[in-house]
Design a protein around this motif. Structure first.
Motif: not given
Length: 468
Positions: A258, A237-238, A244, A246, A269-271, A428
């Motif tokens: 995720v 992922f990324n 992972y 999702y 995830v960043d958010y 985001n």
């Protein structure tokens, strides 16, 4: 009057309205589910029906009308059965167009021809059902059979078929219903008619086949009242290797959440990281949290583990069930319903509110970003409380983000929009509303960006097309 005419008219009307209700499931993942979507769907169906009524009226007056009905039944079954395959083939190309144009082209490609065919059949059936001496009673009875079919087609599809099974299976049910009506209508005598019946039967099962081809690499799939829910598993992922899993709604690229199966409590995830950091820094002593949008449950679980009193509202029961079955959520903080409605009904006040809900890939539901809704959140927040919104948009010249900024400022004296950078492009953004000033420099890895003013969003008035 022959009862088979009533039955066929009922079934054809049922399928027409049932198909119209499936449009949201096929169109929304690519182009959204707004008032414009339904305006286009209804308009195209009405245009198709009008053409079908005229064509059916002409055919019904011809001596070959009964022979023509054989072909209309078969072609009707074919055009319905092919809908999933046509959607999978064409929509990747249509997604490059605007939402309005893409929706118009998508609905036309999927539904225009079958709607013309079934509307023609309905008119011919009406003609068949009338006695030589036309009576008001006969006309009324035929229209009643059609109307009941339309009502049940709408209700059964919306409240039973779509929530209970995959959308491809719903299409197959419609194809089978038309096939059953075909058998009731015709008297098979010639070999050519037998071949038509067999050809129609083969197409009834086509949607099941297309569903299996598409989902061969999916860990789990289900259809809820609101979404096609897919669960995937991946070893990266990324760009980071791992184990992972999702969740997506309708496609593989738009990820709703995720989880790292080797470290389920880690926010991937960043958010989610941003929402947690902001709540932890600006409301470190918070005790009561209200969230709209549960997703796979990572943030819900995080707040629960920190000992917070969490109340989470999730619109889609299917999402909650998947979060339990596939994403290790075991808590009891989630209530099914509309976030705004349940927030209004609660007598509690909160230290932190989190809004993380979407009606499509990018946009928060309109009624959750109006001034009236933000006023409601302010009433339910304690004086030192904060409202955190996970938004997806462009920091530069994004009408929705600019309007959210303006609307939030009309209620909250302090508004901050956090991003990783000033870069252009979809990303985001974390928007924070507060009754007291906050030290934005305490948030590491992000900084406050400046966003232009936009249109004020009101319950009864928004000029933003994507929100309607």
């Amino acid at each position: 009057m022959n009862k088979r005419i009533y039955l066929n008219l009922f079934i054809v009307s049922f399928v027409i309205m049932g198909l119209e209700m499936t449009a949201a499931r096929f169109i929304a993942p690519s182009f959204g589910n707004t008032v414009y979507t339904w305006g286009i769907v209804i308009s195209i169906f009405l245009i198709g029906s009008s053409i079908g009524y005229m064509a059916g009226g002409f055919i019904g007056d011809q001596s070959y009308s009964h022979k023509m009905m054989h072909f209309l039944y078969v072609f009707g079954i074919m055009t319905v059965a092919l809908i999933p395959m046509i959607k999978d083939f064409m929509f990747p190309y249509l997604e490059s167009f605007s939402s309005t144009l893409g929706t118009t082209m998508g609905v036309t490609i999927l539904y225009f021809i079958p709607n013309i065919i079934f509307s023609s059949m309905g008119t011919i059936l009406m003609k068949d059902g009338l006695d030589e001496k036309v009576s008001g009673k006969a006309i009324g009875s035929l229209h009643t059979a059609s109307a009941i079919g339309s009502v049940l087609g709408t209700l059964v599809t919306t409240f039973f078929l779509i929530p209970l099974t995959h959308i491809h299976s719903v299409i197959s049910v419609f194809a089978f219903m038309i096939f059953f009506a075909y058998l009731c209508y015709v008297e098979v005598k010639a070999a050519s008619q037998i071949l038509l019946v067999l050809a129609a039967l083969l197409f009834v099962f086509l949607p099941f086949f297309s569903a299996k081809v598409k989902t061969s690499e999916i860990l789990h799939k289900t259809t809820s009242l609101y979404h096609d829910i897919y669960v995937y598993q991946s070893t990266s992922f990324n760009g980071k290797e791992g184990n992972y899993r999702y969740l997506t709604f309708g496609n593989k690229t738009t990820i709703q959440g995720v989880i790292d199966l080797d470290d389920p409590d880690r926010l991937v995830v960043d958010y989610a990281k941003s929402v947690w950091q902001i709540s932890d820094v600006f409301a470190p002593k918070s005790e009561k949290v209200f969230m709209i949008g549960h997703g796979i449950g990572t943030l819900t679980r995080k707040f629960e583990q920190e000992g917070k009193q969490v109340k989470v509202v999730e619109l889609d029961k299917g999402v909650l069930e998947v979060s339990r079955d596939y994403f290790q959520y075991e808590g009891n903080s989630v209530e099914i319903g509309d976030g705004r409605k349940l927030l209004k009904e609660t007598k509690d006040t909160f230290d932190v509110m989190v809004l993380d809900a979407y009606n499509n890939t990018h946009h928060v539901p309109f009624h959750l970003i109006s001034r009236e809704f933000f006023s409601l959140t302010s009433e339910k927040l304690n004086d030192d409380g904060i409202l955190i919104i996970n938004a997806i948009g462009n920091p530069k010249k994004d009408a929705v983000i600019e309007s959210m900024n303006t609307t939030l400022k009309s209620v909250y004296p302090y508004v901050y929009i956090f991003a990783k950078g000033e870069k252009k492009g979809l990303q985001n953004l974390t928007i924070v509303g507060s009754k007291e000033p906050l030290d934005s420099k305490k948030i590491t890895g992000q900084h406050v960006i400046k966003v232009n003013e936009g249109e004020l969003i009101l319950d009864g008035d928004t000029k933003l097309r994507h929100l309607n």
